[in-house]
Design a protein around this motif. Structure first.
Motif, PDB file in Angstrom:
ATOM      1  N   ILE A  71       4.793  14.377 -17.051  1.00 31.98           N
ATOM      2  CA  ILE A  71       4.261  13.650 -15.693  1.00 31.98           C
ATOM      3  C   ILE A  71       3.547  14.433 -14.655  1.00 31.98           C
ATOM      4  CG2 ILE A  71       5.516  11.590 -16.017  1.00 31.98           C
ATOM      5  CD1 ILE A  71       7.104  12.673 -13.715  1.00 31.98           C
ATOM      6  N   SER A  72       2.474  14.276 -14.342  1.00 34.07           N
ATOM      7  CA  SER A  72       1.821  14.920 -13.205  1.00 34.07           C
ATOM      8  C   SER A  72       1.023  14.130 -12.404  1.00 34.07           C
ATOM      9  CB  SER A  72       0.553  15.916 -13.885  1.00 34.07           C
ATOM     10  OG  SER A  72      -0.376  15.069 -14.674  1.00 34.07           O
ATOM     11  N   LYS A  73       0.890  14.539 -11.013  1.00 34.09           N
ATOM     12  CA  LYS A  73      -0.026  13.957 -10.023  1.00 34.09           C
ATOM     13  C   LYS A  73      -0.929  14.657  -9.494  1.00 34.09           C
ATOM     14  CE  LYS A  73      -0.263  10.288  -7.640  1.00 34.09           C
ATOM     15  NZ  LYS A  73      -0.527   8.970  -8.217  1.00 34.09           N
ATOM     16  N   HIS A  74      -2.476  14.220  -9.581  1.00 31.94           N
ATOM     17  CA  HIS A  74      -3.481  15.004  -9.118  1.00 31.94           C
ATOM     18  C   HIS A  74      -4.228  14.068  -7.959  1.00 31.94           C
ATOM     19  CE1 HIS A  74      -2.901  17.535 -12.127  1.00 31.94           C
ATOM     20  NE2 HIS A  74      -2.949  16.450 -13.074  1.00 31.94           N
ATOM     21  N   TYR A  75      -4.636  14.681  -6.802  1.00 31.62           N
ATOM     22  CA  TYR A  75      -5.303  14.083  -5.991  1.00 31.62           C
ATOM     23  C   TYR A  75      -6.887  14.718  -5.911  1.00 31.62           C
ATOM     24  CZ  TYR A  75      -1.092  12.075  -4.199  1.00 31.62           C
ATOM     25  OH  TYR A  75       0.264  11.477  -4.374  1.00 31.62           O
ATOM     26  N   THR A 126      -3.352  19.282  -6.335  1.00 34.03           N
ATOM     27  CA  THR A 126      -2.509  18.660  -7.379  1.00 34.03           C
ATOM     28  C   THR A 126      -1.097  18.602  -6.818  1.00 34.03           C
ATOM     29  OG1 THR A 126      -3.657  19.699  -9.219  1.00 34.03           O
ATOM     30  CG2 THR A 126      -1.399  19.327  -9.754  1.00 34.03           C
ATOM     31  N   THR A 149       7.411  13.528  -4.936  1.00 35.80           N
ATOM     32  CA  THR A 149       6.431  13.026  -5.754  1.00 35.80           C
ATOM     33  C   THR A 149       7.190  12.640  -7.127  1.00 35.80           C
ATOM     34  OG1 THR A 149       4.555  14.511  -4.849  1.00 35.80           O
ATOM     35  CG2 THR A 149       4.342  13.868  -7.055  1.00 35.80           C
ATOM     36  N   ILE A 191       7.356   8.636  -8.652  1.00 37.98           N
ATOM     37  CA  ILE A 191       6.919   8.479  -9.972  1.00 37.98           C
ATOM     38  C   ILE A 191       8.023   7.544 -10.687  1.00 37.98           C
ATOM     39  CG2 ILE A 191       5.855   9.095 -12.074  1.00 37.98           C
ATOM     40  CD1 ILE A 191       4.418  11.452 -10.676  1.00 37.98           C
ATOM     41  N   SER A 223       4.521   5.442  -7.086  1.00 38.95           N
ATOM     42  CA  SER A 223       3.419   6.063  -7.430  1.00 38.95           C
ATOM     43  C   SER A 223       3.089   6.179  -8.875  1.00 38.95           C
ATOM     44  CB  SER A 223       3.555   7.497  -6.756  1.00 38.95           C
ATOM     45  OG  SER A 223       2.210   8.256  -7.080  1.00 38.95           O
ATOM     46  N   SER A 224       2.126   5.987  -9.447  1.00 40.77           N
ATOM     47  CA  SER A 224       1.659   6.160 -10.734  1.00 40.77           C
ATOM     48  C   SER A 224       1.487   7.609 -11.007  1.00 40.77           C
ATOM     49  CB  SER A 224       0.257   5.173 -11.193  1.00 40.77           C
ATOM     50  OG  SER A 224       0.637   3.932 -10.861  1.00 40.77           O
ATOM     51  N   PRO A 225       1.659   8.067 -12.288  1.00 40.11           N
ATOM     52  CA  PRO A 225       1.354   9.331 -12.704  1.00 40.11           C
ATOM     53  C   PRO A 225       0.016   9.564 -12.953  1.00 40.11           C
ATOM     54  CG  PRO A 225       2.613   8.420 -14.180  1.00 40.11           C
ATOM     55  CD  PRO A 225       2.721   7.445 -13.192  1.00 40.11           C
ATOM     56  N   SER A 226      -0.652  10.656 -13.110  1.00 41.79           N
ATOM     57  CA  SER A 226      -1.943  11.030 -13.259  1.00 41.79           C
ATOM     58  C   SER A 226      -1.790  10.900 -14.678  1.00 41.79           C
ATOM     59  CB  SER A 226      -2.538  12.092 -12.704  1.00 41.79           C
ATOM     60  OG  SER A 226      -2.617  12.101 -11.230  1.00 41.79           O
TER      61      SER A 226
END
Length: 223
Positions: free
Chosen positions: A9-13, A17, A44, A48, A53-56
């Motif tokens: 899982i990752s999260k990017h804006y 990141t 974060t 998730i 929050s949805s993962p990227s």
């Protein structure tokens, strides 16, 4: 498939990141603690896992239930304690707990049981806004365990608790572990992490910096 399986899982804006690809597998009855400084990425990860929050990218499976594809079923299996308190100020303790109980179709008997276990029986008619920080934390913890979740997710659960209630919290989590609950929580209290966790993950700059299991005696701050 039983247990929690988190895969890349990752999260990017747009401008940064927040979380690099992160994976984790946790079996029933196990507890994982996330440690690290403010802004490291702990919340974060928890947001998730709590489906806030949805993962990227990446996948989360709980007992084979896909968080994205089977979200309603997934959410029904988890309990979540945020790091901040959100509640209508004109709600009292009983109303607050009954609200969450109604969402999950939980009995009044279970509500009374949890309120009593958290030492809030004599505060049942007290307005939430008038509670101390420690009492609000206990109330938040109470709503997170009402439905006896398969996965319990907590963000800094011991903030504001006095030593007595920290010990009580530890004992309650131990009993949940014995019952098979998977527990993941963030903390700045290394002694709490050492007491409860089967694995301690140190998060830094949105990625896993170190993973320790079972023996934490060589880490500064652990007892």
């Amino acid at each position: 498939m039983t247990g929690l399986e988190v895969t890349d899982i990752s999260k990017h804006y747009k401008t940064n990141t927040a979380l690099q690809p992160f994976s984790l597998a946790v079996q029933e009855g196990q507890c994982v603690s996330l440690c690290g400084g403010n802004g490291a990425g702990k919340s974060t990860i928890l947001n998730i896992l709590a489906s806030i929050s949805s993962p990227s990218a990446g996948t989360v499976l709980l007992d084979g239930v896909n968080m994205t594809a089977q979200n309603k079923e997934y959410v029904s299996l988890i309990g979540y304690m945020p790091d901040e308190f959100y509640a209508q100020g004109d709600m009292n303790v009983g109303e607050f707990m009954s609200f969450y109980a109604a969402i999950r179709e939980i009995s009044n008997e279970r509500v009374r049981e949890v309120i009593d276990r958290l030492g809030l029986t004599d505060k049942r008619q007290e307005l939430v806004k008038n509670l101390s920080k420690g009492m609000r934390q206990r109330l938040l913890f109470g709503q997170s365990i009402l439905a006896e979740p398969r996965l319990l997710i907590m963000d800094e659960p011991t903030n504001g608790l006095d030593p007595y209630w920290i010990n009580e919290f530890i004992e309650m989590i131990k009993k949940l572990k014995e019952a098979g609950t998977i527990t993941i929580f963030s903390t700045h209290m290394m002694d709490v992490a050492a007491e409860l966790a089967d694995r301690v993950l140190f998060i830094e700059k949105g990625q896993l910096a170190q993973s320790l299991e079972n023996d934490f005696s060589d880490i500064d701050g652990f007892t």
